[in-house]
Design an enzyme around this catalytic site. Structure first.
Site, PDB file in Angstrom:
ATOM      1  N   THR A 200       0.868  -1.182   0.000  1.00  0.00           N
ATOM      2  CA  THR A 200       0.000   0.000   0.000  1.00  0.00           C
ATOM      3  C   THR A 200       0.903   1.230   0.000  1.00  0.00           C
ATOM      4  O   THR A 200       2.089   1.136   0.318  1.00  0.00           O
ATOM      5  CB  THR A 200      -0.895   0.044   1.247  1.00  0.00           C
ATOM      6  OG1 THR A 200      -0.039   0.151   2.387  1.00  0.00           O
ATOM      7  CG2 THR A 200      -1.737  -1.201   1.367  1.00  0.00           C
TER       8      THR A 200
ATOM      9  N   GLU B 291      -5.815  -3.942  -0.549  1.00  0.00           N
ATOM     10  CA  GLU B 291      -6.105  -5.090   0.333  1.00  0.00           C
ATOM     11  C   GLU B 291      -7.231  -5.972  -0.207  1.00  0.00           C
ATOM     12  O   GLU B 291      -7.522  -7.022   0.336  1.00  0.00           O
ATOM     13  CB  GLU B 291      -6.492  -4.576   1.730  1.00  0.00           C
ATOM     14  CG  GLU B 291      -5.346  -3.981   2.528  1.00  0.00           C
ATOM     15  CD  GLU B 291      -5.136  -2.496   2.295  1.00  0.00           C
ATOM     16  OE1 GLU B 291      -5.585  -1.986   1.234  1.00  0.00           O
ATOM     17  OE2 GLU B 291      -4.535  -1.836   3.164  1.00  0.00           O
TER      18      GLU B 291
ATOM     19  N   TRP C 164     -20.899  15.691  10.241  1.00  0.00           N
ATOM     20  CA  TRP C 164     -19.829  15.362   9.305  1.00  0.00           C
ATOM     21  C   TRP C 164     -20.105  16.006   7.950  1.00  0.00           C
ATOM     22  O   TRP C 164     -21.243  16.018   7.492  1.00  0.00           O
ATOM     23  CB  TRP C 164     -19.743  13.845   9.110  1.00  0.00           C
ATOM     24  CG  TRP C 164     -19.129  13.143  10.268  1.00  0.00           C
ATOM     25  CD1 TRP C 164     -18.831  13.676  11.494  1.00  0.00           C
ATOM     26  CD2 TRP C 164     -18.727  11.777  10.318  1.00  0.00           C
ATOM     27  NE1 TRP C 164     -18.287  12.726  12.299  1.00  0.00           N
ATOM     28  CE2 TRP C 164     -18.208  11.545  11.612  1.00  0.00           C
ATOM     29  CE3 TRP C 164     -18.755  10.731   9.412  1.00  0.00           C
ATOM     30  CZ2 TRP C 164     -17.717  10.302  12.008  1.00  0.00           C
ATOM     31  CZ3 TRP C 164     -18.268   9.489   9.803  1.00  0.00           C
ATOM     32  CH2 TRP C 164     -17.744   9.282  11.085  1.00  0.00           C
TER      33      TRP C 164
ATOM     34  N   LYS D 269     -15.290  17.301  10.515  1.00  0.00           N
ATOM     35  CA  LYS D 269     -16.297  17.320  11.584  1.00  0.00           C
ATOM     36  C   LYS D 269     -16.552  18.763  11.974  1.00  0.00           C
ATOM     37  O   LYS D 269     -15.672  19.450  12.470  1.00  0.00           O
ATOM     38  CB  LYS D 269     -15.810  16.514  12.783  1.00  0.00           C
ATOM     39  CG  LYS D 269     -15.613  15.066  12.431  1.00  0.00           C
ATOM     40  CD  LYS D 269     -14.983  14.273  13.560  1.00  0.00           C
ATOM     41  CE  LYS D 269     -14.476  12.957  13.026  1.00  0.00           C
ATOM     42  NZ  LYS D 269     -13.090  12.993  12.532  1.00  0.00           N
TER      43      LYS D 269
HETATM   44  P1  ADP Z   1      -3.395   3.549  -1.481  1.00  0.00           P
HETATM   45  O1  ADP Z   1      -3.981   4.879  -1.890  1.00  0.00           O
HETATM   46  O2  ADP Z   1      -2.901   3.525  -0.067  1.00  0.00           O
HETATM   47  O3  ADP Z   1      -2.499   2.935  -2.472  1.00  0.00           O
HETATM   48  P2  ADP Z   1      -5.433   1.980  -2.547  1.00  0.00           P
HETATM   49  O4  ADP Z   1      -4.868   2.273  -3.865  1.00  0.00           O
HETATM   50  O5  ADP Z   1      -5.632   0.609  -2.124  1.00  0.00           O
HETATM   51  O6  ADP Z   1      -4.608   2.583  -1.417  1.00  0.00           O
HETATM   52  O7  ADP Z   1      -6.737   2.838  -2.385  1.00  0.00           O
HETATM   53  C1  ADP Z   1      -7.843   2.435  -1.652  1.00  0.00           C
HETATM   54  C2  ADP Z   1      -8.664   3.613  -1.244  1.00  0.00           C
HETATM   55  O8  ADP Z   1      -8.931   4.461  -2.344  1.00  0.00           O
HETATM   56  C3  ADP Z   1     -10.025   3.237  -0.728  1.00  0.00           C
HETATM   57  O9  ADP Z   1      -9.965   2.819   0.609  1.00  0.00           O
HETATM   58  C4  ADP Z   1     -10.801   4.525  -0.926  1.00  0.00           C
HETATM   59  O10 ADP Z   1     -10.572   5.436   0.125  1.00  0.00           O
HETATM   60  C5  ADP Z   1     -10.199   5.096  -2.158  1.00  0.00           C
HETATM   61  N1  ADP Z   1     -11.053   4.801  -3.317  1.00  0.00           N
HETATM   62  C6  ADP Z   1     -10.913   3.823  -4.228  1.00  0.00           C
HETATM   63  N2  ADP Z   1     -11.870   3.884  -5.162  1.00  0.00           N
HETATM   64  C7  ADP Z   1     -12.658   4.927  -4.839  1.00  0.00           C
HETATM   65  C8  ADP Z   1     -13.837   5.517  -5.395  1.00  0.00           C
HETATM   66  N3  ADP Z   1     -14.398   5.058  -6.515  1.00  0.00           N
HETATM   67  N4  ADP Z   1     -14.375   6.574  -4.763  1.00  0.00           N
HETATM   68  C9  ADP Z   1     -13.830   7.068  -3.632  1.00  0.00           C
HETATM   69  N5  ADP Z   1     -12.733   6.568  -3.068  1.00  0.00           N
HETATM   70  C10 ADP Z   1     -12.141   5.512  -3.647  1.00  0.00           C
END
Ligand code: ADP
Length: 542
Positions: free
Chosen positions: A186, A331, A444, A439
């Protein structure tokens, strides 16, 4: 009593062998680092993946050893996807957009033994050499005659010289389908990066589910362009789903600018594309400027961060392309939900249809979801009540690789860190990442809602909403805005643009114009960095 069906393990090697046998002629097209367009087929990819398998055996790598890549989307990367996992070694896709020190840390943590890289990334290799101490072999993804003599990297071979001596036949081994197949760290916005470790079984089930009609709806008649990188979460599983369905694959290499992507879509008759909103923003700007039209593109899946309504409208109304809004995480392999309409939505007014399309969608078969309050109590699926989103399923992690501390699961559910609503039809909508929620006065405010309105203004290129400490209200939202080139939009004009679109108390207190919003390694807005940049900012009237 056990069933009497054959217990064939779900192996990643079976995907490329299926593609070879049933779709051997189907094309795999790549724009290369060299700038040219390269053409190959599933048959040749299968043959060369088998050569990769022999080359790995010749290095005497053990079962489960990690083989890393630092590479763009392209055919050699695809060969490694199948060649590495097919032999029981673990493909570790490194993200070249991270800082070299972070890449070295990740390579050490994963104990990578081999690193295959595109020549673009030679400077990174030079920077991590000596720091990433587990790597014993470096392979440059190029022809032998493209390898510079003086790289200073001991034992460096070209990919072509590495695989050339080996036969194009190979007996793929069968083993436990739960064995690790690939891994991805990640981005580590909090603390050190953590690795999801996928298995053969999870990858194949994910490919099945992702190809379904109400998911990405992939078929042998599609020409698929993954703009999402193969170096992050396996390009949303598209290389596997492509081989499973026999779709033509089109890889953009390093050229992600609007012009190059548009040209590739047209020249390769792409029907289906996948990318994050920032990539499509660049392409739409290019198309609008040149008054261009698509001839073949039908669907595009957009995820990674929330897709603004203005983008859905532009694709749909101006270009006749259906947007599939999707959500997932590293994940989760990554697909969790995809937004496709049900029959009951087809006759809705355009405004009401848009309300559904803005949601991140319904859970794929295999993904269970729930939303809970801070005490862990399950909340109703009414489309209004929001809470922490938890998921479970066979392609969702149960722990991180070599993690310190306990498993992240709570009673068998993985907490996503997202805050969401779910409606009675099962459509999930992300309100925010829990750490980005604002907040204000005990209520929210969704930063996504505030951003979506700003980017609908014709003068706004990009917008990020963050909360600023307030003595009375706890936090108040402000919006950081990048203007479109040549646009003059003012603070007052933008604040007036919010009137009537959201509740008065949700309208940002201020607009801050910035040259750029910091983006992370996967093209997402980095609000922590933005908050740092604006740390001396004071709210008006405070
Ligand atoms: P990282 O940014 O740490 O690499 P990921 O690529 O796994 O993590 O991203 C996952 C996160 O991206 C999700 O938990 C969510 O917050 C955000 N995300 C993914 N797709 C969407 C979406 N269509 N709309 C809003 N948020 C999204």
């Amino acid at each position: 009593m056990l069933g009497l069906m054959q217990n064939q393990p779900l192996m990643i090697s079976s995907l490329i062998e299926h593609a070879n046998r049933h779709h051997g002629e189907e094309e795999i097209v790549s724009r290369r680092v060299e700038g040219d367009i390269h053409r190959t087929s599933y048959r040749q990819v299968a043959q060369r993946a088998r050569q990769v398998a022999h080359a790995l055996d010749a290095l005497k790598l053990a079962f489960g050893d990690r083989v890393a890549t630092l590479a763009w989307n392209g055919y050699r990367h695809l060969e490694l996807y199948f060649g590495v996992s097919g032999t029981g070694r673990v493909l570790h896709t490194l993200n070249p957009r991270l800082h070299p020190d972070q890449i070295a840390w990740i390579a050490n943590h994963a104990q990578d033994q081999v690193l295959c890289f595109d020549m673009t990334f030679l400077p990174i290799i030079k920077a991590i050499q000596g720091k990433a101490t587990s790597i014993r072999h470096f392979v440059a993804l190029c022809d032998a005659d493209k390898l510079p003599a003086d790289t200073g990297i001991a034992g460096l071979t070209s990919y072509e010289a590495w695989i050339a001596p080996h036969p194009t036949t190979y007996a793929w081994p069968d083993f436990d389908e739960n064995s690790a197949s690939s891994m991805c760290y990640t981005s580590g916005t909090t603390g050190n990066p953590k690795a999801a470790l996928y298995s053969h079984r999870s990858t194949i089930l994910h490919a099945f589910a992702g190809s379904m009609p109400d998911a990405l709806n992939l078929s042998a008649r599609d020409s698929v362009l993954p703009v999402v990188p193969m170096f992050h979460v396996n390009a949303w599983g598209l290389p596997y789903a492509g081989a499973m369905t026999g779709a033509k694959m089109v890889f953009p290499g390093p050229a992600m600018d609007g012009k190059s992507i548009f040209e590739l879509i047209e020249s390769e008759k792409v029907t289906f594309a996948a990318g994050v909103p920032t990539v499509w923003q660049m392409m739409l700007a290019h198309m609008q400027a040149g008054n261009l039209r698509f001839s073949t593109l039908r669907r595009t899946v957009i995820g990674g961060s929330a897709c603004p309504p203005a983008m859905i409208t532009a694709f749909n109304d101006d270009y006749g392309v259906e947007v599939l809004h999707a959500w997932g995480m590293t994940e989760m392999s990554p697909l969790g939900t995809v937004c496709t309409l049900k029959n009951k939505h087809l006759d809705l007014s355009p405004d009401d249809k848009m309300k559904v399309r803005l949601k991140q969608g319904r859970g794929l078969y295999g993904v269970d979801m729930k939303i809970v309050d801070p005490d862990g109590k399950e909340l109703p699926w009414d489309g209004r009540t929001f809470g922490d989103l938890l998921v479970r399923g066979p392609w969702i992690i149960r722990d991180y690789f070599n993690a310190e501390g306990p498993s992240p699961l709570v009673d068998g559910w993985f907490p996503t860190g997202d805050v969401a609503t779910i409606d009675a039809d099962g459509y999930m909508q992300i309100t925010d990442r829990s750490k980005d929620v604002i907040k204000s006065g005990g209520e929210w405010i969704s930063s996504i809602d505030v951003e979506n309105i700003a980017v609908a203004h014709p003068g706004v290129a990009m917008a990020a909403c963050i909360g600023i400490k307030h003595p009375k209200w706890d936090e108040r939202p402000i919006i950081a805005v990048v203007r479109k080139p040549g646009a003059q939009v003012s603070r007052e004009e933008l604040l007036a643009f919010y009137e009537g679109k959201i509740a008065k108390w949700q309208i940002p207190d201020d607009v801050v114009f910035v040259d750029a919003i910091p983006l992370g390694g996967t093209g997402k807005m980095q609000k922590t960095k933005l908050r740092e940049q604006l740390r001396d900012y004071v709210l008006p009237g405070v």
